[in-house]
Design a protein around this motif. Structure first.
Motif, PDB file in Angstrom:
ATOM      1  N   SER A  94       0.917  -1.196   0.107  1.00 52.70           N
ATOM      2  CA  SER A  94       0.029  -0.024  -0.022  1.00 52.70           C
ATOM      3  C   SER A  94       0.856   1.213  -0.021  1.00 52.70           C
ATOM      4  O   SER A  94       1.935   1.174   0.656  1.00 52.70           O
ATOM      5  CB  SER A  94      -0.882   0.041   1.203  1.00 52.70           C
ATOM      6  N   GLY A 120       2.496   4.729   0.743  1.00 51.29           N
ATOM      7  CA  GLY A 120       2.178   5.605   1.940  1.00 51.29           C
ATOM      8  C   GLY A 120       2.341   7.202   1.574  1.00 51.29           C
ATOM      9  O   GLY A 120       1.913   7.552   0.302  1.00 51.29           O
ATOM     10  N   GLU A 121       3.253   7.994   2.363  1.00 47.67           N
ATOM     11  CA  GLU A 121       3.478   9.184   2.105  1.00 47.67           C
ATOM     12  C   GLU A 121       4.142   9.559   0.893  1.00 47.67           C
ATOM     13  O   GLU A 121       5.133   8.923   0.504  1.00 47.67           O
ATOM     14  CB  GLU A 121       4.160   9.945   3.079  1.00 47.67           C
ATOM     15  N   TRP A 155       6.970   7.073  -3.618  1.00 47.77           N
ATOM     16  CA  TRP A 155       6.179   7.249  -2.496  1.00 47.77           C
ATOM     17  C   TRP A 155       6.705   6.154  -1.345  1.00 47.77           C
ATOM     18  O   TRP A 155       7.682   5.284  -1.894  1.00 47.77           O
ATOM     19  CB  TRP A 155       4.703   6.394  -2.906  1.00 47.77           C
ATOM     20  N   GLN A 156       6.423   6.189  -0.220  1.00 50.86           N
ATOM     21  CA  GLN A 156       6.922   5.313   0.838  1.00 50.86           C
ATOM     22  C   GLN A 156       6.040   4.118   0.478  1.00 50.86           C
ATOM     23  O   GLN A 156       4.590   4.372   0.225  1.00 50.86           O
ATOM     24  CB  GLN A 156       6.818   5.895   2.306  1.00 50.86           C
ATOM     25  N   LYS A 157       6.339   2.817   0.709  1.00 51.66           N
ATOM     26  CA  LYS A 157       5.480   1.846   0.621  1.00 51.66           C
ATOM     27  C   LYS A 157       5.759   0.896   1.798  1.00 51.66           C
ATOM     28  O   LYS A 157       6.747   0.760   2.571  1.00 51.66           O
ATOM     29  CB  LYS A 157       5.837   1.191  -0.750  1.00 51.66           C
ATOM     30  N   ARG A 158       4.290   0.622   2.217  1.00 53.24           N
ATOM     31  CA  ARG A 158       4.231  -0.577   2.945  1.00 53.24           C
ATOM     32  C   ARG A 158       4.044  -2.053   2.409  1.00 53.24           C
ATOM     33  O   ARG A 158       2.850  -2.225   2.033  1.00 53.24           O
ATOM     34  CB  ARG A 158       3.333  -0.230   4.177  1.00 53.24           C
ATOM     35  N   ASP A 199      -5.382  -2.294  -2.684  1.00 50.91           N
ATOM     36  CA  ASP A 199      -3.816  -2.256  -2.488  1.00 50.91           C
ATOM     37  C   ASP A 199      -3.394  -2.599  -3.840  1.00 50.91           C
ATOM     38  O   ASP A 199      -3.851  -3.136  -4.745  1.00 50.91           O
ATOM     39  CB  ASP A 199      -3.448  -3.326  -1.449  1.00 50.91           C
TER      40      ASP A 199
END
Length: 172
Positions: free
Chosen positions: A115, A117-118, A131-134, A164
């Motif tokens: 997903s 993130g920021e 993007w940051q990713k999780r 997602d």
């Protein structure tokens, strides 16, 4: 090379494919890649020049070399632009996504689910750089439709939900 009144020539056809993409609004070069391909044909003749085997069709040899170069270029571009999709449905450990056979997905492929993130902004240029990713886990494809696949979660690191993203893992 001459052996026992026979000789042969090896004809090598080489092809190089260059691919470049530019942003048409700015003229900025986005990427440039090249790939080479080759095909060889052996032509066997008697000492007096009579053709025994290996009649050379230059168009066919060019097509073989171009196919090798195209495959190599495709692999390079696939690394630059990985196949991505979206999770459509989650039922327990089963996942349905919007990638299918027409996109080149195959049974057994593994995809990483994440997903976003920021947004990451370069501190000096202030340009967005990603993007940051999780990472939420990975999915293995079990069955295919034309536009979708059904897979099973093989590693979970978080809760996977519709919306997602998935990215195809390159061949290991």
């Amino acid at each position: 090379q001459t052996i026992d009144k026979f000789s042969y020539d090896v004809v090598r056809t080489e092809v190089r494919i260059d691919a470049r993409a530019a942003d048409t609004t700015s003229g900025k070069l986005l990427f440039s890649e090249s790939a080479d391909g080759a095909a060889e044909a052996k032509i066997v003749r008697t000492a007096d020049g009579t053709l025994i085997s290996g009649a050379l069709d230059t168009k066919a040899e060019f097509a073989k070399a171009a196919a090798v170069a195209t495959t190599a270029l495709g692999a390079k571009l696939a690394k630059k632009f990985p196949l991505m999709g979206i999770v459509l449905l989650v039922q327990g450990t089963m996942v349905v996504a919007d990638l299918g056979a027409e996109k080149g997905v195959a049974v057994g492929n593994r995809l990483v689910v994440f997903s976003p993130g920021e947004r990451l902004i370069h501190p000096t240029t202030k340009e967005p750089i990603g993007w940051q990713k999780r990472v939420l886990g990975s999915v293995t494809v079990l069955s295919l439709e034309k536009k979708t696949f059904k897979g099973v979660v093989v590693r979970a690191a978080g809760t996977i939900a519709a919306g997602d993203y998935l990215v195809l893992v390159a061949d290991e």
